[in-house]
Design a protein around this motif. Structure first.
Motif, short mmCIF file in Angstrom:
data_model
loop_
_atom_site.label_atom_id
_atom_site.label_comp_id
_atom_site.label_asym_id
_atom_site.label_seq_id
_atom_site.Cartn_x
_atom_site.Cartn_y
_atom_site.Cartn_z
N ALA A 1 0.83 -1.21 0.00
CA ALA A 1 0.00 0.00 0.00
C ALA A 1 0.87 1.26 0.00
O ALA A 1 0.62 2.21 -0.75
CB ALA A 1 -0.93 -0.01 1.21
N ALA B 1 1.17 4.14 -2.86
CA ALA B 1 0.93 5.55 -2.52
C ALA B 1 2.13 6.41 -2.91
O ALA B 1 1.97 7.52 -3.43
CB ALA B 1 0.64 5.68 -1.02
N ILE C 1 -4.89 5.03 -2.70
CA ILE C 1 -4.88 3.73 -2.03
C ILE C 1 -5.82 3.69 -0.83
O ILE C 1 -5.84 4.60 0.00
CB ILE C 1 -3.45 3.40 -1.53
N VAL D 1 -2.33 6.88 2.62
CA VAL D 1 -3.21 5.72 2.48
C VAL D 1 -4.49 5.95 3.29
O VAL D 1 -4.43 6.38 4.45
CB VAL D 1 -2.50 4.44 2.97
#
Length: 314
Positions: free
Chosen positions: A48, A52, A58, A82
């Motif tokens: 993630a 990002a 995300i 995120v």
């Protein structure tokens, strides 16, 4: 200006306890370490953050404990951009932990899942709208398999690209594999999934997985790069890049982030794999799985045209 790709990552969050030593201990031996670091990690969270950093939009779905590690992991994700509304806190389990030994230019890892085991199918139902709005859904295997299966089902229900990083390695049903658009094993994971000895060729393993219904298999080859093959296609190898290695911990996660980013932008699999190899090469030049994830600008400045070659003897 193009809209950033939207990706939902369904996966794990761990605190990495990273120990650096001159060499790994032999069985029953104690060695003195040089350093210890507490670094946000977990395959899901790493990927993630990697996405990002590249500029994707995300959302993360996962679970942590109601403890200091859990709070720090959520802060680290939020700081990177995120969306963490899908990350639940639990009182009944501690946050997942990964014990990582860095020695002699490589790493060995022991993971204690903790609250990751409480990332359940109902959590995906609560966040189905995230999945419905995504371009691609990315999953790994550090959360319960039932959650992975349900996540794939929801992604397919909404017509999304499904990408599965089958790590840590475990056997998967043909029913699950047949719903995966992009499968990204390393060599050992490929051998296990294909039910073949590790010394078998990458091409043999990929062919067997394509027979299960996987649309495309992309196998990471460490410093050698990666190889991919689609149904009815030929195998293609993407050559690795020579870089000064500082920490290999996040290399696979960086590769998956790069691949997902490019695929969510509807790049060809060859373009996506070339980009992913570049992202993972830059990631190992810095310390820490999440800290080493490069930004898009760094990748574009460091690399020009990706290198690749088509071979049948991989």
């Amino acid at each position: 200006m193009n809209q950033p790709p939207k990706v939902v990552v369904i996966g794990s969050l761990n605190m990495d306890l990273v120990v650096k030593a001159r060499r790994a201990p032999k069985r029953g031996e104690t060695v003195m370490g040089d350093e210890i670091h507490f670094i946000p990690g977990g395959k899901g969270a790493n990927q993630a953050v990697g996405l990002a950093r590249l500029g994707a939009e995300i959302s993360m779905i996962g679970a942590v404990g109601s403890d200091s590690f859990g709070r720090e992991l959520k802060r680290a994700l939020k700081k990177t951009g995120v969306n963490i509304t899908g990350v639940k806190e639990h009182d009944s389990q501690a946050t997942g932990v990964a014990s990582i030994l860095l020695a002699e230019g490589d790493n060995s890892i022991v993971v204690v899942p903790g609250a990751n085991a409480l990332c359940l199918p109902e959590d995906l139902e609560d966040n189905e709208r995230m999945i419905a709005e995504a371009d691609l859904v990315l999953l790994q295997l550090e959360i319960p398999l039932a959650t992975v299966e349900y996540g794939i089902q929801l992604a397919k229900k909404h017509g999304k690209i499904v990408m599965l990083n089958p790590a840590p390695a475990q056997s998967l049903s043909q029913e699950l594999l047949s719903q995966v658009d992009y499968l990204t094993p390393n060599r050992s994971e490929l051998a296990l999934l294909a039910g073949m000895p590790e010394e078998s060729s990458v091409a043999q393993g990929i062919n067997r997985l394509l027979d299960t219904g996987v649309t495309c298999c992309v196998t990471t080859l460490g410093a050698e790069g990666a190889a991919f093959m689609e149904k009815e296609g030929s195998i293609t190898k993407i050559l690795g890049h020579q870089v000064p290695v500082v920490d290999t911990t996040g290399a696979g996660d960086a590769f998956n982030a790069g691949l997902a980013y490019a695929l969510a932008q509807q790049k060809s699999i060859r373009e996506a794999a070339e980009f992913a190899v570049e992202v993972s090469a830059l990631a190992v030049t810095k310390f820490g799985a999440q800290g080493g994830m490069p930004r898009l600008r760094e990748v574009e400045e460091h690399f020009t045209l990706g290198q690749y070659s088509e071979r049948g003897d991989i």
